[in-house]
Structure formats: structure tokens, C-alpha cells
Design an enzyme around this catalytic site. Structure first.
Site, PDB file in Angstrom:
ATOM      1  N   ASP A  98      -5.243  12.910 -37.741  1.00 52.05           N
ATOM      2  CA  ASP A  98      -6.353  11.969 -37.628  1.00 52.05           C
ATOM      3  C   ASP A  98      -7.142  12.330 -36.356  1.00 52.05           C
ATOM      4  OD1 ASP A  98      -7.700   9.845 -38.908  1.00 52.05           O
ATOM      5  OD2 ASP A  98      -6.973   8.430 -37.423  1.00 52.05           O
ATOM      6  N   ASP A 154      -3.017  16.446 -41.177  1.00 53.05           N
ATOM      7  CA  ASP A 154      -3.713  16.513 -39.884  1.00 53.05           C
ATOM      8  C   ASP A 154      -3.205  15.365 -39.022  1.00 53.05           C
ATOM      9  OD1 ASP A 154      -5.666  15.164 -42.117  1.00 53.05           O
ATOM     10  OD2 ASP A 154      -5.566  13.990 -40.271  1.00 53.05           O
TER      11      ASP A 154
END
Ligand SMILES: [Zn+2]
Length: 254
Positions: free
Chosen positions: A209, A207
Site C-alpha cells: 500500500d 505491495d
């Protein structure tokens, strides 16, 4: 004699990749490791697997008994450790699904046992180069041959968790030149270093963050989803790189 410890992280809690497996219950002066040890072989190389968060992924990052895990692997005779970990990306170019092999860490943990040397003797362990560069290079070589996208020699910042970062923190970590973020590399790599075990992390970017304005902020479901989709790549990498560690063993300074 080369023996490889694998510490399986999120999404790889119980990789069934060994032959001739045997389950071993092992206790240490620091308590029990976070799972039974799975001992077996990959292409004739002895391997021991521990699930960092337990087989059922029930142990929070702050509660992982890192000292028991590293102690157990050392006592089992492990000379090298490959640790898988899910990481958030702090860089545009490190997209979800990419592999990262860090060579530096920043410790932003707050309440962990980070040393075996906390009693009688004062020992200051050098930590300028915490990861094994030979393992990193071998991982990169193998990942390249498998056509996996990877980034090597990056900086991982380990935070305490279990919460994720605020945007302010995420931007601050970027300004500190951290490339990826997780909750598990420290103190694992530090303790391995103290025990003189060659350690490298196979980090899977899952991802962005929460710093990236065009991407959704990270959730646990996001991490698991990306890990599930890409854990096969990490397993392929384990299977390719482990026989080679034996070949290249003598290049590591003991
Ligand atoms: Zn080494």
C-alpha cells in the site's frame, strides 16, 4: 452435492483450469454477471468460473455487479465460493507474493449494492463470522503442503476505489487492525453469506500500500506484476483444494 464457484480477480481473470468446459450466458433479476460463466470440472468436482472484472479486466471495482455474480453462482447450484483477490499489505510480515486467507472484513465502501434484502422484508443477516472457517483451514492445509507462504485468519479492509489510499488512511487502517486492503471482498462475501454459500478468499499480497516508508507506494503496474509472477501459485492452490472440498463437505454446518 458440492459445486464450487470461482470468482477470478485481477491477474486471474480467465484461468484455464477446467476440464469439459462449456460457456454459459446467464441473466439474473439484477442484470448480467460480469462475464460468461465457464462451467466444467476439476478432478470430477463441478466448478463455475466468473471473471470479477470481465475477461478483459475492463470493469471498475465500483461497477462490478456483485449481486448478479452471486445470484448466478447460487442459481448454478454452487455450495462454495473461492474468490481470488489482489491485496495490499498493511503488515511488514505479509510480503508481496504471500497468500492471505482472511476471516474478517471491515467495510469501507461507499456506493455499492450490499444486500439482496432491500425490498419487501427486513432481514438482518448475522455477520460476526463472514467467511467459512472450514474453507480457510482447508486452504491453509493445502497451501502448507504446496510450500506456499500464507497468513490465515486476517482482517481485510475493502475500500471503494478506484483510487488508492492516502498515507493518513493507510496508517488509520493499520490502527484499526486491518492486515490487508482491497476493493472487492465487500460486498461479495456479504451477498454469498445472504445466499448461504460457504465463501473464502484467496488473497495475494502484491505491495505494501503506501504506509511503508522503505517501499514504493502502490501502483497498478506493481499489482499486475506481482500477480503475474505468482498467479501460478493461486492456480496450484485451486487445483489442490477443490477436490478436497468434496471430501470435507460434511464438516460445514449447512
Ligand atoms: Zn462452511
Amino acid at each position: 452435492m458440492v459445486k464450487v464457484g470461482i470468482i477470478g480477480g485481477s491477474g486471474l481473470d480467465d484461468p484455464k483450469i477446467l476440464k469439459n468446459t462449456k460457456e454459459v450466458k446467464f441473466d439474473t433479476p439484477y442484470g448480467s454477471p460480469t462475464s460468461l460463466l465457464t462451467c466444467g470440472t476439476i478432478d470430477g468436482v463441478d466448478v463455475v468460473i466468473i471473471a470479477r472484472h470481465g475477461r478483459d479486466h475492463s470493469i471498475f471495482p465500483s461497477k462490478v455487479n456483485f449481486r448478479a455474480n452471486i445470484w448466478a453462482l447460487k442459481e448454478q447450484g454452487c455450495t462454495h465460493i473461492l474468490a481470488s483477490t489482489a491485496v495490499g499489505s498493511l503488515r511488514e510480515e505479509i510480503a508481496p507474493g504471500h497468500l492471505v486467507f482472511p476471516n474478517q472484513f471491515i467495510d469501507h465502501t461507499r456506493k455499492r449494492e450490499t444486500t439482496f434484502f432491500d425490498e419487501d422484508v427486513v432481514v438482518h443477516t448475522p455477520m460476526a463470522e463472514p467467511f467459512c472457517q472450514n474453507l480457510i483451514d482447508l486452504l491453509a492445509l493445502s497451501a502448507g503442503e504446496l510450500n506456499l507462504t500464507y497468513h490465515k485468519n486476517k482482517t481485510v479492509i475493502t475500500i471503494e476505489g478506484p483510487r488508492f489510499s492516502t498515507k493518513a488512511e493507510s496508517h488509520m487502517f493499520r490502527s484499526w487492525n486491518a492486515d490487508v486492503i482491497n476493493m472487492s471482498t465487500v460486498p461479495e462475501v456479504v451477498l454469498a453469506r445472504e445466499k448461504k454459500i460457504h465463501y473464502a478468499a484467496i488473497a495475494m499480497s502484491t505491495d505494501y500500500d503506501c504506509w511503508h516508508e522503505e517501499e514504493e507506494p502502490v501502483t497498478w503496474e506493481m499489482i499486475l506484476g506481482t500477480m503475474k509472477k505468482n498467479s501460478g501459485n493461486v492456480i496450484k492452490l485451486f487445483l489442490t483444494v477443490i477436490p478436497r472440498i468434496k471430501e470435507y463437505d460434511d464438516i460445514c454446518v449447512k
